[in-house]
Design a protein around this motif. Structure first.
Motif, PDB file in Angstrom:
ATOM      1  N   ASP A  12       1.005  -1.283  -0.067  1.00 43.94           N
ATOM      2  CA  ASP A  12       0.083   0.400   0.231  1.00 43.94           C
ATOM      3  C   ASP A  12       0.892   1.678   0.280  1.00 43.94           C
ATOM      4  OD1 ASP A  12      -2.642  -1.610   1.960  1.00 43.94           O
ATOM      5  OD2 ASP A  12      -2.359  -1.361   0.412  1.00 43.94           O
ATOM      6  N   GLY A  13       1.839   1.340   1.011  1.00 46.96           N
ATOM      7  CA  GLY A  13       3.004   2.579   0.980  1.00 46.96           C
ATOM      8  C   GLY A  13       3.456   2.498  -0.538  1.00 46.96           C
ATOM      9  N   ARG A  14       3.774   1.554  -1.150  1.00 47.37           N
ATOM     10  CA  ARG A  14       4.449   1.468  -2.131  1.00 47.37           C
ATOM     11  C   ARG A  14       3.178   2.353  -3.314  1.00 47.37           C
ATOM     12  NH1 ARG A  14       7.272  -3.888  -2.937  1.00 47.37           N
ATOM     13  NH2 ARG A  14       5.919  -3.958  -1.646  1.00 47.37           N
ATOM     14  N   ALA A  15       1.832   1.819  -3.413  1.00 45.58           N
ATOM     15  CA  ALA A  15       1.267   2.495  -4.484  1.00 45.58           C
ATOM     16  C   ALA A  15       1.318   3.906  -3.865  1.00 45.58           C
ATOM     17  CB  ALA A  15      -0.664   1.524  -3.937  1.00 45.58           C
ATOM     18  N   VAL A  16       0.945   3.807  -2.695  1.00 44.23           N
ATOM     19  CA  VAL A  16       0.477   5.807  -1.971  1.00 44.23           C
ATOM     20  C   VAL A  16       1.267   6.622  -2.307  1.00 44.23           C
ATOM     21  CG1 VAL A  16       0.216   7.578  -0.694  1.00 44.23           C
ATOM     22  CG2 VAL A  16      -0.443   4.805  -0.748  1.00 44.23           C
ATOM     23  N   GLY A  17       2.470   5.763  -2.508  1.00 43.15           N
ATOM     24  CA  GLY A  17       4.396   6.536  -3.267  1.00 43.15           C
ATOM     25  C   GLY A  17       4.079   6.876  -4.834  1.00 43.15           C
ATOM     26  N   ARG A  18       3.918   6.138  -5.273  1.00 42.21           N
ATOM     27  CA  ARG A  18       3.208   5.735  -7.116  1.00 42.21           C
ATOM     28  C   ARG A  18       2.173   6.824  -7.456  1.00 42.21           C
ATOM     29  NH1 ARG A  18       4.464  -0.269  -7.273  1.00 42.21           N
ATOM     30  NH2 ARG A  18       2.164  -0.262  -7.135  1.00 42.21           N
ATOM     31  N   GLN A  19       0.849   7.000  -6.156  1.00 37.97           N
ATOM     32  CA  GLN A  19      -0.179   7.636  -6.589  1.00 37.97           C
ATOM     33  C   GLN A  19       0.475   9.760  -6.821  1.00 37.97           C
ATOM     34  OE1 GLN A  19      -2.967   6.450  -3.782  1.00 37.97           O
ATOM     35  NE2 GLN A  19      -3.856   5.203  -6.004  1.00 37.97           N
ATOM     36  N   LEU A  20       1.419   9.361  -5.438  1.00 37.45           N
ATOM     37  CA  LEU A  20       1.592  10.635  -5.114  1.00 37.45           C
ATOM     38  C   LEU A  20       2.849  11.544  -6.526  1.00 37.45           C
ATOM     39  CD1 LEU A  20       2.346  10.657  -0.865  1.00 37.45           C
ATOM     40  CD2 LEU A  20       0.459  11.876  -2.118  1.00 37.45           C
ATOM     41  N   GLU A  21       3.637  10.625  -6.704  1.00 34.41           N
ATOM     42  CA  GLU A  21       4.334  11.134  -7.824  1.00 34.41           C
ATOM     43  C   GLU A  21       4.041  11.073  -9.382  1.00 34.41           C
ATOM     44  OE1 GLU A  21       7.784  12.202 -10.077  1.00 34.41           O
ATOM     45  OE2 GLU A  21       7.307  11.779  -7.381  1.00 34.41           O
ATOM     46  N   ARG A  22       2.431  10.090  -9.202  1.00 35.10           N
ATOM     47  CA  ARG A  22       1.997  10.779 -10.714  1.00 35.10           C
ATOM     48  C   ARG A  22       1.100  12.356 -10.721  1.00 35.10           C
ATOM     49  NH1 ARG A  22      -0.507   5.266 -10.518  1.00 35.10           N
ATOM     50  NH2 ARG A  22       0.610   3.770 -11.351  1.00 35.10           N
TER      51      ARG A  22
END
Length: 141
Positions: free
Chosen positions: A30-40
């Motif tokens: 979930d942290g990686r997914a959130v990180g990807r969303q923040l980067e997008r």
């Protein structure tokens, strides 16, 4: 202490470790997914900023083009007025001496105006449309 007690403790410890491990793995995913969303979101924000800057630059270019177009129309109108005045002057001067032109004789006034018109035409062709023409009084006589 009985064997059952130790088996229960070991089973509880195994269940606890498995639960903690599963929670850690789920949290990392979930942290990686959130990180990807923040980067997008950050990249989208930068893209929007860049596009806004491009649109603003195009607005300035359009305003500059419109100003140049207005200046060109004003210069063409002034040029047309100057050409009309010169044509009227020559027509009036030639009308006064129409009888003399039968023998190709022109009086001095007509010759001065023809020379002035020639000088203005030379200046106009050398300077372009947007620069003012010299007037007839400053032309060579």
């Amino acid at each position: 202490m009985s064997k059952t007690f130790w088996i229960t403790i070991a089973a509880a410890l195994i269940v606890f470790c498995l639960g903690a491990g599963a929670g850690w793995v789920a949290g990392s995913i979930d942290g990686r997914a959130v990180g990807r969303q923040l980067e997008r979101a950050d990249q989208s924000s930068k893209t929007i900023t860049d596009i806004t800057a491009i649109v603003d630059a195009h607005k300035k270019l359009i305003a500059d083009a419109n100003a140049a177009s207005r200046a060109m129309r004003a210069a063409l109108a002034a040029r047309s007025a100057t050409d009309d005045d010169a044509t009227k002057e020559l027509t009036n001067a030639l009308t006064q001496t129409a009888a003399n032109r039968v023998d190709c004789r022109f009086d001095d006034n007509v010759m001065r105006q023809l020379n002035a018109a020639r000088d203005r035409a030379a200046t106009s062709s050398a300077s372009g449309i947007r620069y003012p023409l010299s007037n007839a009084t400053s032309a060579s006589q």
